[in-house]
Design an enzyme around this catalytic site. Structure first.
Site, PDB file in Angstrom:
ATOM      1  N   GLU A  10     -40.506 -11.590  -9.187  1.00  0.00           N
ATOM      2  CA  GLU A  10     -39.994 -10.422  -8.458  1.00  0.00           C
ATOM      3  C   GLU A  10     -40.631  -9.156  -9.017  1.00  0.00           C
ATOM      4  OE1 GLU A  10     -38.663  -9.150  -6.130  1.00  0.00           O
ATOM      5  OE2 GLU A  10     -36.808 -10.040  -5.436  1.00  0.00           O
ATOM      6  N   ASP A  11     -40.694  -8.133  -8.193  1.00  0.00           N
ATOM      7  CA  ASP A  11     -41.102  -6.837  -8.743  1.00  0.00           C
ATOM      8  C   ASP A  11     -39.939  -6.196  -9.487  1.00  0.00           C
ATOM      9  OD1 ASP A  11     -39.692  -6.508  -6.390  1.00  0.00           O
ATOM     10  OD2 ASP A  11     -40.907  -4.868  -5.626  1.00  0.00           O
ATOM     11  N   PHE A  39     -35.898   6.034  -8.976  1.00  0.00           N
ATOM     12  CA  PHE A  39     -36.487   5.319  -7.832  1.00  0.00           C
ATOM     13  C   PHE A  39     -37.979   5.212  -8.071  1.00  0.00           C
ATOM     14  CE2 PHE A  39     -38.174   4.505  -3.710  1.00  0.00           C
ATOM     15  CZ  PHE A  39     -37.213   3.740  -3.075  1.00  0.00           C
ATOM     16  N   ARG A  55     -47.398   1.173  -2.223  1.00  0.00           N
ATOM     17  CA  ARG A  55     -47.488  -0.164  -2.842  1.00  0.00           C
ATOM     18  C   ARG A  55     -48.830  -0.372  -3.553  1.00  0.00           C
ATOM     19  NH1 ARG A  55     -43.226  -3.528  -0.919  1.00  0.00           N
ATOM     20  NH2 ARG A  55     -42.626  -3.181   1.238  1.00  0.00           N
ATOM     21  N   ASP A  75     -32.507  -5.525  -9.188  1.00  0.00           N
ATOM     22  CA  ASP A  75     -31.698  -4.300  -9.173  1.00  0.00           C
ATOM     23  C   ASP A  75     -30.218  -4.692  -9.172  1.00  0.00           C
ATOM     24  OD1 ASP A  75     -30.920  -1.694  -8.893  1.00  0.00           O
ATOM     25  OD2 ASP A  75     -31.768  -1.379  -6.912  1.00  0.00           O
TER      26      ASP A  75
HETATM   27  C1  PRP Z   1     -36.586  -5.215  -3.213  1.00  0.00           C
HETATM   28  C2  PRP Z   1     -37.189  -5.965  -4.384  1.00  0.00           C
HETATM   29  C3  PRP Z   1     -36.246  -7.132  -4.572  1.00  0.00           C
HETATM   30  C4  PRP Z   1     -34.920  -6.562  -4.150  1.00  0.00           C
HETATM   31  C5  PRP Z   1     -34.119  -6.214  -5.355  1.00  0.00           C
HETATM   32  O1  PRP Z   1     -37.042  -5.797  -2.039  1.00  0.00           O
HETATM   33  O2  PRP Z   1     -38.498  -6.395  -4.123  1.00  0.00           O
HETATM   34  O3  PRP Z   1     -36.601  -8.222  -3.754  1.00  0.00           O
HETATM   35  O4  PRP Z   1     -35.174  -5.385  -3.368  1.00  0.00           O
HETATM   36  O5  PRP Z   1     -32.902  -5.647  -5.010  1.00  0.00           O
HETATM   37  P1  PRP Z   1     -31.489  -6.274  -5.382  1.00  0.00           P
HETATM   38  O6  PRP Z   1     -31.558  -6.788  -6.798  1.00  0.00           O
HETATM   39  O7  PRP Z   1     -30.587  -5.066  -5.275  1.00  0.00           O
HETATM   40  O8  PRP Z   1     -31.155  -7.327  -4.398  1.00  0.00           O
HETATM   41  P2  PRP Z   1     -37.083  -5.065  -0.621  1.00  0.00           P
HETATM   42  O9  PRP Z   1     -35.938  -5.543   0.192  1.00  0.00           O
HETATM   43  O10 PRP Z   1     -37.219  -3.578  -0.828  1.00  0.00           O
HETATM   44  O11 PRP Z   1     -38.407  -5.681   0.030  1.00  0.00           O
HETATM   45  P3  PRP Z   1     -39.945  -5.572  -0.409  1.00  0.00           P
HETATM   46  O12 PRP Z   1     -40.115  -6.441  -1.644  1.00  0.00           O
HETATM   47  O13 PRP Z   1     -40.683  -6.114   0.764  1.00  0.00           O
HETATM   48  O14 PRP Z   1     -40.261  -4.119  -0.691  1.00  0.00           O
END
Ligand code: PRP
Length: 176
Positions: A99-100, A152, A165, A103
């Site tokens: 994961e990136d 953020f 990105r 959160d």
């Molecule tokens: C972001 C991130 C994780 C998730 C984390 O994805 O890449 O997958 O939110 O949030 P959480 O721990 O609160 O669930 P996003 O939905 O923004 O999609 P993306 O990776 O395509 O930007």
């Protein structure tokens, strides 16, 4: 939100250093055992591409998932679904989810539940950024690049409204 400026949080050099260290940690954890590495699109794509190339393991498989989150209420009432599921079976394999950012933990909680039901040998999590202060689900990030309290952030895969990105470093968005 109008963006006033981007403030550097993790430089390209710092990220490269952490990715190399995580690669060594992951190699040490699994030894020569085969590993299935799963990228959570889109945000993890850049980190994933660098991390898998930092591994010296002999047998690595790659796969990709994309998750959608629905719901207008509080974060804790969100429903998460696959908009793209894995193509390889994780059954009987060591699986590393990349994961990136972790959160609130809802996305990873859903994914780990789904993966565990498919009878893998093990499932661990690597995340570029562990944003632990906002956690609503108990998620252990086994391999964390950085820990971040708040802010953020964008860049190195992370977006704001699909922008930024492609930046090679990670920045905090400072609103106007
Ligand atoms: C972001 C991130 C994780 C998730 C984390 O994805 O890449 O997958 O939110 O949030 P959480 O721990 O609160 O669930 P996003 O939905 O923004 O999609 P993306 O990776 O395509 O930007």
């Amino acid at each position: 939100m109008n963006v006033k400026e981007l403030k550097l949080v993790y430089s390209q050099e710092r990220i490269q250093g952490r990715v190399a260290a995580l690669g060594a940690e992951i190699d040490a954890c699994y030894g020569d055992a085969p590993l299935l590495v799963v990228c959570v699109l889109k945000g993890a794509s850049i980190f994933f591409a660098d991390l898998v190339r930092a591994l010296k393991k002999p047998a690595v498989e790659l796969d990709f998932v994309r998750l959608s989150s629905y719901g207008t209420g509080a974060v804790s009432t969100r429903t998460i679904t696959f908009s793209k599921d894995m193509e390889l079976s994780p059954e009987g394999k060591h699986v590393l989810v990349v994961e990136d950012i972790v959160d609130t933990g809802h996305t990873m909680h859903f994914l780990l539940q789904q993966l565990s039901a498919r009878r893998p040998l093990s499932v661990r999590v690597a995340a570029l950024v562990d944003k632990y202060a906002r956690r609503e689900r108990h998620i252990v990030t086994d391999f964390a690049g950085f820990s971040l309290q708040d802010g953020f952030i964008v860049g190195y895969g992370l977006d704001y409204a699909e922008q930024y990105r492609n930046l090679p470093a990670v920045y905090e968005v400072i609103p106007e």
